[in-house]
Scaffold this active site. Structure first.
Site, PDB file in Angstrom:
ATOM      1  N   HIS A   1     -62.769  88.164  16.988  1.00 51.08           N
ATOM      2  CA  HIS A   1     -61.640  88.824  16.323  1.00 51.08           C
ATOM      3  C   HIS A   1     -60.446  88.895  17.236  1.00 51.08           C
ATOM      4  CE1 HIS A   1     -65.289  90.323  14.440  1.00 51.08           C
ATOM      5  NE2 HIS A   1     -64.602  90.144  13.364  1.00 51.08           N
TER       6      HIS A   1
ATOM      7  N   HIS B   1     -55.742  97.346  12.949  1.00 50.88           N
ATOM      8  CA  HIS B   1     -55.654  98.738  12.501  1.00 50.88           C
ATOM      9  C   HIS B   1     -54.380  98.989  11.684  1.00 50.88           C
ATOM     10  CE1 HIS B   1     -56.680 102.862  12.219  1.00 50.88           C
ATOM     11  NE2 HIS B   1     -55.572 103.257  12.799  1.00 50.88           N
ATOM     12  N   GLY B   2     -53.261  98.366  12.096  1.00 46.17           N
ATOM     13  CA  GLY B   2     -52.009  98.541  11.353  1.00 46.17           C
ATOM     14  C   GLY B   2     -52.120  97.981   9.944  1.00 46.17           C
TER      15      GLY B   2
HETATM   16  N1  ADP Z   1     -67.862 105.849  14.003  1.00 42.57           N
HETATM   17  C1  ADP Z   1     -66.582 106.173  13.911  1.00 42.57           C
HETATM   18  N2  ADP Z   1     -66.235 107.420  13.513  1.00 42.57           N
HETATM   19  C2  ADP Z   1     -64.930 107.759  13.403  1.00 42.57           C
HETATM   20  N3  ADP Z   1     -63.928 106.910  13.666  1.00 42.57           N
HETATM   21  C3  ADP Z   1     -64.231 105.671  14.056  1.00 42.57           C
HETATM   22  C4  ADP Z   1     -65.557 105.225  14.204  1.00 42.57           C
HETATM   23  N4  ADP Z   1     -65.545 103.934  14.615  1.00 42.57           N
HETATM   24  C5  ADP Z   1     -64.238 103.589  14.717  1.00 42.57           C
HETATM   25  N5  ADP Z   1     -63.465 104.614  14.362  1.00 42.57           N
HETATM   26  C6  ADP Z   1     -62.002 104.663  14.278  1.00 42.57           C
HETATM   27  O1  ADP Z   1     -61.562 103.510  13.615  1.00 42.57           O
HETATM   28  C7  ADP Z   1     -60.481 102.965  14.346  1.00 42.57           C
HETATM   29  C8  ADP Z   1     -60.412 101.482  14.100  1.00 42.57           C
HETATM   30  O2  ADP Z   1     -60.014 101.292  12.803  1.00 42.57           O
HETATM   31  P1  ADP Z   1     -59.809  99.838  12.217  1.00 42.57           P
HETATM   32  O3  ADP Z   1     -59.232  98.950  13.273  1.00 42.57           O
HETATM   33  O4  ADP Z   1     -59.010  99.991  10.988  1.00 42.57           O
HETATM   34  O5  ADP Z   1     -61.264  99.435  11.849  1.00 42.57           O
HETATM   35  P2  ADP Z   1     -62.167  98.247  12.396  1.00 42.57           P
HETATM   36  O6  ADP Z   1     -62.502  98.573  13.829  1.00 42.57           O
HETATM   37  O7  ADP Z   1     -63.326  98.293  11.494  1.00 42.57           O
HETATM   38  O8  ADP Z   1     -61.333  97.008  12.284  1.00 42.57           O
HETATM   39  C9  ADP Z   1     -60.778 103.323  15.771  1.00 42.57           C
HETATM   40  O9  ADP Z   1     -59.600 103.346  16.533  1.00 42.57           O
HETATM   41  C10 ADP Z   1     -61.405 104.696  15.652  1.00 42.57           C
HETATM   42  O10 ADP Z   1     -60.432 105.723  15.640  1.00 42.57           O
HETATM   43  O1  LIG Z   2     -64.070  92.429  11.638  1.00 44.33           O
HETATM   44  C1  LIG Z   2     -65.016  92.355  10.928  1.00 44.33           C
HETATM   45  C2  LIG Z   2     -65.778  93.528  10.511  1.00 44.33           C
HETATM   46  O2  LIG Z   2     -65.829  94.524  11.446  1.00 44.33           O
HETATM   47  P1  LIG Z   2     -64.938  95.830  11.538  1.00 44.33           P
HETATM   48  O3  LIG Z   2     -65.822  96.745  12.290  1.00 44.33           O
HETATM   49  O4  LIG Z   2     -64.545  96.310  10.176  1.00 44.33           O
HETATM   50  O5  LIG Z   2     -63.698  95.457  12.308  1.00 44.33           O
HETATM   51  C3  LIG Z   2     -65.398  91.087  10.385  1.00 44.33           C
HETATM   52  O6  LIG Z   2     -64.420  90.158  10.627  1.00 44.33           O
HETATM   53  C4  LIG Z   2     -66.713  90.552  10.803  1.00 44.33           C
HETATM   54  O7  LIG Z   2     -67.525  90.805   9.764  1.00 44.33           O
END
Ligand code: ADP
Ligand SMILES: O=C(COP(=O)(O)O)[C@@H](O)CO
Length: 584
Positions: free
Chosen positions: A217, A399-400
């Protein structure tokens, strides 16, 4: 650089649409992803795969006879939502139960597990095998924490072939676990990828250097070294994988292995062949018998320049399953028996959602809360690049865009609910559903839980007041902690949410108005989010890159603080919205 896109936020949806248009022979679009276009025998176990978009041919490209029955396709680098997974599984299942199998990432685990619970409750047997092939992401003793990368393919293939042979669900699970146990991968990267619309790659490696232990990623590697020759790279990868033999492989001499040399997006096939020549020699030198080698792209990361090597250590059964015919957009072998096209006429009418009765005061409150959701959306829009940048330091940079997709969907759903006469509680619940459905990922699932919990606490009878809002926020916090299992100090949004909620409750109990209490609580959240910069992440995507995240606040804690701060400013400005103690 990803050059070809329309609106960046529409990229994943438009990609799925074009993929289906190009592959109608194999797949049909279903809400949340794709399912086989062809019919499968009644009673066959359905293998449902999935993950974020940006990894083609993972995941939609692996759907077809002999391999997966459906793929839930999330937003870029974000897991599909619970609703997407459930919907694809419902479309793909044939009455023999469902195996979910996907790469082991926090967002995927949260959302697939929730969908699994819902399917089981609906009477559909359902099991899960998360793929953990990446040796660089955790020690062997903690194999269950490893990420899934290109080794996904071997697990999907073994499970799909077993289902096609008529194995029952328990046996398909056994085979998928065995394939996962016997699959190991290791990768490197020379440059990071650039998401559609972004100006910078998610990470960069200094000239002449190579990131070792890549993530798919755009996470940078676990370490760094000088770029070796092609032969040197083969030696590094084979050496690392031979140090990490699966249980049941006592000696490499005579072992039968499928090697998969995977390009991440910007490494040419010709370069891969040069590397593979040396991989084959090295495996032969130690007595490994190479079976059906694969060189190409199996799990990519946009335009990332990188490569990974997977070794799939066969036994007799796995070799038979690996060699069985398959016919999918991106992976074909042998010839599958002719298959009829699925009859999809009856599938998936949209559920009609009736709005429950609500008091007048609750409907008025719903309109005001709708304005608050519009403000949340505006705040996210203003900070979308900042949030992506924070997340790219130790995470995947999404995240954004995830928060943007979620907050926009929540705002739209709120407008629809308000127009239909929903009370405040129902409106928030609908907004939460829409947020998690459209955003996917970890934070999407958690914001969905938060809004639904808040909505359930506020209800449709009375207008929200300071005490019910504080209780709703506390319920949201409990919901997030129960669902995500993070504790204070793990460096997640929980670190900002817990002090926010505690302060809000304390101030309200002390007699402050909602606006006053919210402002003090927002200050606490902002301070707590900033303080996460000093923490090492113990959950989620950032965990394998813990040291890199030191000095940077957690993206989810930061976005939470930005949002509650913006809401505080509006509450204060429009203090008419809030009356001390009882009326919001
Ligand atoms: N188990 C968890 N409980 C609460 N918040 C979490 C957890 N795991 C990750 N996060 C929050 O999610 C954020 C990341 O969100 P995002 O980037 O949108 O999701 P992803 O990591 O699935 O791509 C992290 O910065 C953290 O604040
Ligand atoms: O990024 C994926 C899923 O993981 P997150 O924890 O939601 O970032 C995906 O590309 C791989 O399944």
């Amino acid at each position: 650089m990803t050059r070809l896109y329309n609106a960046p936020e529409d990229f994943a949806d438009e990609m799925v649409r074009g993929f289906v248009a190009a592959n109608g022979r194999y797949v049909r679009a279903v809400p949340g992803g794709v399912a086989r276009a062809t019919a499968s025998p009644a009673g066959e176990v359905a293998v449902v795969i999935g993950g974020g978009s940006g990894h083609y041919p993972a995941f939609g490209g692996l759907v077809g006879p002999g391999l997966a029955h459906g793929a839930a396709m999330g937003n870029l680098f974000a897991s599909p939502s619970t609703q997407q997974v459930r919907s694809v599984a419902t479309a793909a299942q044939q009455g023999g139960g469902v195996l979910f199998t996907y790469g082991n990432y926090a967002g995927d685990v949260l959302n697939f597990d929730a969908a699994q619970e819902q399917l089981r409750a609906a009477g559909i047997p359902c099991e899960t095998v998360a793929v953990t092939d990446d040796v660089s992401s955790a020690a062997l003793a903690e194999k269950h924490k490893r990420r899934g990368i290109a080794g996904d393919l071997t697990v999907f293939k073994a499970a799909g072939a077993a289902a096609a042979e008529g194995y029952d669900l328990e046996e398909v699970v056994r085979v998928a676990r065995l394939a996962n146990e016997r699959t190991r991968s290791f990768g490197v990267a020379f440059t990071g990828c650039t998401l559609p619309g972004a100006e910078e790659p998610l990470f960069s490696v200094p000239a002449g250097r190579m990131a070792v232990g890549l993530g798919i990623h755009g996470e940078s590697g676990i370490g760094e070294t000088d770029v070796p020759t092609a032969a040197g790279l083969a030696e590094l990868m084979v050496g690392r994988l031979l140090e990490d033999l699966p249980d049941g492989v006592a000696t490499v001499a005579g072992a039968r292995v499928v090697p998969i040399l995977n390009g991440l997006g910007a490494v040419k096939y010709e370069e891969l062949f040069v590397v593979f020549g040396r991989v084959a020699e090295l495996l032969a030198q130690v007595g490994v018998e190479v079976v059906d080698p694969q060189v190409g792209e199996f799990c990519t990361s946009f335009d990332m320049a990188g490569a990974s090597l997977t070794l799939f250590w066969l036994d007799e059964e796995l070799e038979r399953l690996w060699s069985a015919p398959a016919d999918t957009p991106a992976f074909r072998r042998g010839s599958v028996a002719p298959v009829a096209y699925a009859d999809t006429a009856e599938v998936l009418a949209d559920e009609v959602q009736v709005v429950p009765a609500a008091s007048d005061e609750s409907r008025v409150a719903a309109e005001r809360l709708g304005e608050v959701l519009a403000l949340v959306r505006q705040t996210v829009d203003e900070h979308v690049h900042e949030l992506g940048g924070l997340d790219s330091i130790a995470g995947d940079g999404d995240h954004g865009i995830g928060m943007q997709r979620g907050s926009h969907a929540a705002g739209d759903a709120a407008c629809v609910a308000i127009a239909a006469g929903a009370g405040a509680g129902t409106m928030l619940e609908r907004a939460g559903d829409a947020w998690s459905d459209r955003a996917g990922g970890t934070s999407g699932a958690l914001w969905g839980v938060a809004l639904r919990s808040l909505g359930a606490a506020i209800g449709d009878e009375q207008a929200p007041h300071a005490a019910s809002v504080a209780a709703g926020v506390a319920a949201a916090g409990e919901g997030i902690r129960a669902y995500g299992k993070a504790k204070v100090g793990d460096k997640t949004m929980v670190d900002a949410l817990v002090p926010f909620s505690a302060t809000l409750t304390r101030e309200v109990n002390g007699g402050a108005s909602l606006a006053e209490a919210w402002a003090v609580a927002a200050d606490a959240a902002v301070a707590a989010a900033a303080a996460t910069a000093d923490l090492l992440p113990r959950m989620g995507r950032a965990r394998p890159h813990a040291e890199k995240s030191l000095g940077t606040p957690d993206p989810g804690a930061h976005s939470f603080a930005l949002i509650v701060r913006a809401v505080a400013d509006v509450l204060t400005e429009r203090a008419g919205l809030v009356t001390k103690g009882t009326t919001a």
